[in-house]
Write a protein that holds these residues in place. Structure first.
Motif, short mmCIF file in Angstrom:
data_model
loop_
_atom_site.label_atom_id
_atom_site.label_comp_id
_atom_site.label_asym_id
_atom_site.label_seq_id
_atom_site.Cartn_x
_atom_site.Cartn_y
_atom_site.Cartn_z
N ASP A 12 0.95 -1.38 -0.12
CA ASP A 12 -0.18 0.23 -0.01
C ASP A 12 0.86 1.26 0.02
N ASN A 13 1.05 1.73 -1.26
CA ASN A 13 1.76 2.94 -1.37
C ASN A 13 0.87 4.39 -1.45
N GLN A 24 -0.91 4.12 -5.08
CA GLN A 24 -0.45 3.09 -5.78
C GLN A 24 -0.56 1.83 -5.01
N LYS A 25 -1.37 0.88 -5.31
CA LYS A 25 -1.49 -0.43 -4.25
C LYS A 25 -1.22 -1.56 -5.45
N TYR A 26 -0.42 -2.38 -5.05
CA TYR A 26 -0.13 -3.65 -5.48
C TYR A 26 -0.28 -4.88 -4.97
N ARG A 38 5.47 -7.68 -7.18
CA ARG A 38 4.23 -7.39 -7.64
C ARG A 38 3.56 -8.26 -8.49
N GLU A 95 -1.07 -4.25 -10.45
CA GLU A 95 -1.37 -2.88 -9.66
C GLU A 95 -2.69 -2.36 -9.93
N GLY A 96 -3.26 -1.66 -8.90
CA GLY A 96 -4.46 -1.13 -8.94
C GLY A 96 -5.56 -1.76 -7.98
N THR A 154 -6.99 1.97 -9.44
CA THR A 154 -6.24 2.78 -10.26
C THR A 154 -6.90 4.24 -10.49
#
Length: 378
Positions: A224-225, A228-230, A263, A266-267, A289
């Protein structure tokens, strides 16, 4: 709740004849899934009536569901409101607030809905607390869960725990601190153990997939950034999430290093679901996203590890807008069938007073998504 069905458009034929070879647009349309989404009235009514009248659980988020050996279902919740609902459907300002709870759904078995918390019925507390912690400063939210250890007698429900700590005075001032596993006796949902997992920056427990063919339990997690989440993937020999050694998917291999996981998509939202559906692995998630997206989307893959492609919008949440946002959509495989995904998502507001003014706001929503996927494998 407003019902907003969606359906992929069929190709429209114009002119007096159709060419023997379809155009690119016609071919693409013919391959698109046909989607029809509608509110699941049965679950909406069941939990709505319970929340309004039981004097216990009045709303929560997360909403994972785990089938139990006796045929009932454990619904796993994170932040939870308890207490009464006023006649005008508002929530009293002194309603007890917990960080996690479980509802056992035994409606089909005649047992109805039963809320399980810590503390007492008069003074409920979070079902699982950080040992030695202060719930104003650190707490557990629930991830997905699974049943292990036994064939009916002495079974254990294991639930992934995500520890968070307060970092400031704001509502969203908190940070991820670690992963653990909670173990419950399925006979009475009593907590029997909390087991810390190796240190990791990944929030493990976003989804769990059991694969009886290879003897592994697969656990998805999120890096969890914020913007951006991967999605990441780990696996554990089936039998005990807490005791068995974990391995982490790392660019095509499996590693025992928690920092090695790679990863795979993404999203994704922090919570999602993965299941075998109509011949492929199917991942259902809120569309991360886009910021504060109202879209619930599906990705598909031939392999559990990915790649996950063919992003498809399944539903657009009608509540999203203004102060209200929706999040953490997921499917519930045991509640659907080969043609239907049963999906839940959470509803919340950036204005805390909204959650007290309308008790119905902060409750999961339930949606049936009927799918026809061209060329699917049964």
């Amino acid at each position: 709740m407003t019902h907003r069905p969606t359906r992929a458009a069929a190709a429209v034929l114009t002119g007096l004849a159709v060419a023997a070879v379809p155009t690119a647009a016609q071919a693409a349309t013919a391959c698109e899934p046909q989607i029809d989404a509608s509110v699941n009235e049965e679950l909406t009514e069941r939990f709505g009536t319970y929340g309004d009248t039981a004097g216990r659980w009045t709303g929560a988020d997360s909403a994972y569901s785990v089938p139990l050996p006796d045929g009932s279902t454990a619904w796993l919740y994170s932040d939870t409101f308890m207490g009464e609902v006023n006649d005008d459907l508002s929530r009293p300002i002194d309603s007890p607030f917990l960080h996690n709870s479980i509802i056992v759904d035994d409606v089909d078995g005649g047992g109805g809905l039963t809320t399980v918390t810590g503390g007492t019925e008069a003074a409920p507390e979070s079902l699982v607390k950080v040992p030695g912690g202060d719930e104003m400063q650190n707490w557990y939210w629930f991830g997905d869960g699974t049943v292990v250890d036994g064939t009916g007698e002495g079974d254990t429900l294991q639930v992934m725990l995500l520890e968070f700590v307060k970092t400031g005075s704001g509502v969203f001032d908190f940070a991820f601190a670690g992963n653990a596993v909670a173990s419950f006796d399925t006979d009475d949902m009593s907590l029997t153990a909390i087991t810390d997992l190796p240190e990791s920056t990944v929030n493990w427990g976003s989804a769990i997939y059991e694969d009886p063919s290879d003897g592994y339990t697969y656990v998805f997690g999120v890096e969890d950034n914020q913007a951006q989440k991967y999605a990441h993937l780990a696996r554990v020999p089936s039998g005990d999430l807490a005791a068995a050694p974990w391995e982490y998917y790392a660019d095509g291999t499996w590693s025992d290093d928690p920092d090695a996981s790679s990863r795979i998509l993404e999203g994704v939202s922090n919570e999602f679901s993965v299941q075998r559906y109509q011949g492929k692995f199917t991942l259902v998630t809120g569309d991360a996203t886009e910021a504060l997206s109202a879209k619930i989307v599906m990705y598909r893959s031939d392999d559990l590890e990915g790649p996950y492609t063919d992003k498809t919008v399944l539903y657009t949440t009608p509540e999203t807008g203004g102060n209200v946002f929706t999040y953490n959509a997921k499917a519930h495989p045991q509640l659907g069938d080969r043609d239907t995904l049963v999906i839940t998502y959470n509803v919340n507001s950036f204005v805390g007073d909204d959650l007290y003014a309308d008790a119905h706001l902060y409750r999961p929503r339930y949606v049936d998504v009927d799918l026809e996927i061209p060329g699917r494998r049964r």
